[in-house]
Design a protein around this motif. Structure first.
Motif, mmCIF file in Angstrom:
data_model
loop_
_atom_site.group_PDB
_atom_site.id
_atom_site.type_symbol
_atom_site.label_atom_id
_atom_site.label_comp_id
_atom_site.label_asym_id
_atom_site.label_seq_id
_atom_site.Cartn_x
_atom_site.Cartn_y
_atom_site.Cartn_z
ATOM 1 N N GLN A 23 33.096 13.817 29.746
ATOM 2 C CA GLN A 23 34.166 13.120 29.050
ATOM 3 C C GLN A 23 33.597 11.885 28.363
ATOM 4 O OE1 GLN A 23 37.580 12.571 31.873
ATOM 5 N NE2 GLN A 23 36.263 13.753 33.209
ATOM 6 N N LEU A 24 33.381 11.978 27.051
ATOM 7 C CA LEU A 24 32.793 10.863 26.318
ATOM 8 C C LEU A 24 33.212 10.949 24.855
ATOM 9 C CD1 LEU A 24 29.227 9.435 26.576
ATOM 10 C CD2 LEU A 24 30.113 10.118 24.338
ATOM 11 N N VAL A 25 33.652 9.826 24.294
ATOM 12 C CA VAL A 25 34.015 9.756 22.880
ATOM 13 C C VAL A 25 33.404 8.489 22.295
ATOM 14 C CG1 VAL A 25 35.885 9.619 21.199
ATOM 15 C CG2 VAL A 25 36.177 10.989 23.266
ATOM 16 N N SER A 26 32.672 8.625 21.196
ATOM 17 C CA SER A 26 32.024 7.479 20.559
ATOM 18 C C SER A 26 33.053 6.497 20.020
ATOM 19 C CB SER A 26 31.134 7.950 19.400
ATOM 20 O OG SER A 26 30.039 8.696 19.880
ATOM 21 N N GLU A 27 32.691 5.243 20.044
ATOM 22 C CA GLU A 27 33.579 4.222 19.503
ATOM 23 C C GLU A 27 33.675 4.313 17.987
ATOM 24 O OE1 GLU A 27 32.009 0.562 20.935
ATOM 25 O OE2 GLU A 27 32.696 0.880 23.013
ATOM 26 N N ARG A 28 32.659 4.852 17.347
ATOM 27 C CA ARG A 28 32.664 5.060 15.900
ATOM 28 C C ARG A 28 32.099 6.432 15.597
ATOM 29 N NH1 ARG A 28 28.915 0.920 13.520
ATOM 30 N NH2 ARG A 28 29.420 2.024 11.602
ATOM 31 N N GLY A 29 32.681 7.090 14.580
ATOM 32 C CA GLY A 29 32.222 8.428 14.230
ATOM 33 C C GLY A 29 31.580 8.530 12.866
ATOM 34 N N HIS A 30 31.602 7.439 12.077
ATOM 35 C CA HIS A 30 31.002 7.497 10.745
ATOM 36 C C HIS A 30 30.700 6.089 10.255
ATOM 37 C CE1 HIS A 30 34.717 6.120 8.714
ATOM 38 N NE2 HIS A 30 35.339 6.817 9.655
ATOM 39 N N GLY A 31 29.880 6.011 9.222
ATOM 40 C CA GLY A 31 29.506 4.748 8.601
ATOM 41 C C GLY A 31 29.019 5.029 7.197
ATOM 42 N N PRO A 32 28.449 4.056 6.531
ATOM 43 C CA PRO A 32 27.990 4.256 5.145
ATOM 44 C C PRO A 32 26.880 5.310 5.064
ATOM 45 C CG PRO A 32 27.207 2.161 6.029
ATOM 46 C CD PRO A 32 28.203 2.682 7.005
ATOM 47 N N GLY A 33 27.231 6.468 4.526
ATOM 48 C CA GLY A 33 26.240 7.523 4.327
ATOM 49 C C GLY A 33 25.953 8.377 5.538
ATOM 50 N N TRP A 34 26.741 8.256 6.599
ATOM 51 C CA TRP A 34 26.497 9.098 7.772
ATOM 52 C C TRP A 34 27.804 9.420 8.490
ATOM 53 C CZ3 TRP A 34 28.078 7.337 12.533
ATOM 54 C CH2 TRP A 34 28.249 5.962 12.676
ATOM 55 N N VAL A 35 27.792 10.539 9.214
ATOM 56 C CA VAL A 35 28.967 10.976 9.961
ATOM 57 C C VAL A 35 28.507 11.896 11.084
ATOM 58 C CG1 VAL A 35 29.385 12.961 8.442
ATOM 59 C CG2 VAL A 35 31.291 11.977 9.736
ATOM 60 N N GLN A 36 29.298 11.980 12.141
ATOM 61 C CA GLN A 36 28.964 12.806 13.298
ATOM 62 C C GLN A 36 29.900 14.008 13.383
ATOM 63 O OE1 GLN A 36 29.914 9.679 16.006
ATOM 64 N NE2 GLN A 36 27.785 9.067 16.332
ATOM 65 N N VAL A 37 29.397 15.118 13.926
ATOM 66 C CA VAL A 37 30.228 16.297 14.177
ATOM 67 C C VAL A 37 29.997 16.779 15.607
ATOM 68 C CG1 VAL A 37 30.292 17.079 11.779
ATOM 69 C CG2 VAL A 37 28.470 17.877 13.280
ATOM 70 N N GLY A 38 30.987 17.488 16.131
ATOM 71 C CA GLY A 38 30.849 18.114 17.441
ATOM 72 C C GLY A 38 30.557 17.132 18.554
ATOM 73 N N ASP A 39 29.716 17.568 19.504
ATOM 74 C CA ASP A 39 29.407 16.755 20.672
ATOM 75 C C ASP A 39 28.701 15.449 20.322
ATOM 76 O OD1 ASP A 39 30.561 18.631 22.247
ATOM 77 O OD2 ASP A 39 28.754 19.219 23.336
ATOM 78 N N ALA A 40 28.132 15.357 19.146
ATOM 79 C CA ALA A 40 27.500 14.095 18.749
ATOM 80 C C ALA A 40 28.533 12.975 18.678
ATOM 81 C CB ALA A 40 26.805 14.252 17.397
ATOM 82 N N TYR A 41 29.795 13.351 18.397
ATOM 83 C CA TYR A 41 30.874 12.356 18.356
ATOM 84 C C TYR A 41 31.558 12.227 19.707
ATOM 85 C CZ TYR A 41 35.391 10.237 17.363
ATOM 86 O OH TYR A 41 36.510 9.439 17.395
#
Length: 271
Positions: A212-230
């Motif tokens: 059970q883990l969710v990142s505090e941020r999922g994207h920024g300038p020029g980058w984004v996360q998908v799947g378990d990375a987020y």
């Protein structure tokens, strides 16, 4: 997918104290959702996706990419990774997408925190041949344990994935290695013991932690996360694979609508 997988007609939920099992089939959602799913072997499924991507023109670079901070919130490929991709001709890509799963490359690089759930579970699982399966072919079985829960997922060619998800402190009382802990957990549940009475384990026992883990941020300038990375959740009924595929589809839709790069507002809607 059908050629490498076992069709899954539904899922059964088993509670030791209940008089009857709860057998759910996808036929009950006919007209709303598909009436079946697939139990997929991940290595073969991942290879299928890679092969299809290559057919569609994706260039695969056989290099473990690394990134480094670029300004306050940005990221860029490291010099070694940029050099490993000659098709980029020395130019940084417009967008970087983190699909590294639980490695969470971007979050670790930028030291992005995460919210964790209250449970401290650990999972042990392996594949078996020769299991007894009391349900319809392909029907997954979720069983409540005294200290957690277990899964039985029929795979192609008669193989069965069996796993247990239990509290870490309880796991330490079951043995001094993953093999002993999985075996002990199976023996403590009569239905699991019965199912594996004549079975043979054919893979090593694997371990997963932190469900059970969710990142505090999922994207920024020029980058984004998908799947378990987020973020990821307890894997009952395989939401991890679904969320990875669904988030990739949603992100692709965003880029199709914004071919020159999505604005921050569009990515907020995606997350």
């Amino acid at each position: 997918v059908a050629a490498i997988s076992q069709i899954k007609p539904g899922v059964s939920f088993v509670h030791p104290m209940a008089e009857k099992d709860m057998d759910f089939t996808f036929e009950s959602v006919d007209g709303v959702l598909p009436t079946y799913a697939y139990n997929v072997p991940r290595p073969a499924f991942d290879q299928l996706l890679a092969d299809r991507a290559a057919e569609l023109g994706v260039v695969k670079i056989k290099h473990r990419a690394t990134v480094e901070p670029n300004g306050a919130d940005g990221l860029r490929l490291s010099a070694a990774s940029l050099a490993a991709a000659p098709n980029l001709e020395g130019r940084q890509p417009d967008w970087l997408i983190d699909a590294t799963g639980r490695h969470r490359l971007f979050a670790r690089t930028l030291k992005i925190g995460a919210a964790e759930g209250p449970r401290k579970d650990i999972a042990y699982f392996a594949h078996y041949d020769g299991c007894r399966h009391p349900k319809a072919a392909g029907q997954a079985i979720i069983t409540r344990l005294e200290v957690g829960w277990s899964w039985r997922i029929p795979l192609a060619n008669g193989r069965m994935s069996i796993g247990v998800v239990i509290d870490r402190k309880v796991a330490q009382t079951l043995g001094d290695n993953p093999e002993k802990r999985l075996e002990a957990a199976i023996k403590r549940e009569p239905r699991l013991q019965e199912a594996t009475e004549n079975a043979i384990r054919v893979t090593a026992v694997k371990t997963y932690t932190n469900y059970q883990l969710v990142s505090e941020r999922g994207h920024g300038p020029g980058w984004v996360q998908v799947g378990d990375a987020y973020g990821f959740v307890d894997p009952m009924l395989s939401p991890g694979l679904f969320l990875a595929m669904e988030s990739a589809k949603l992100l692709a839709d965003v880029f199709i609508k914004h071919p020159h790069g999505p604005p921050d507002k569009a990515l907020q809607g995606y997350i």
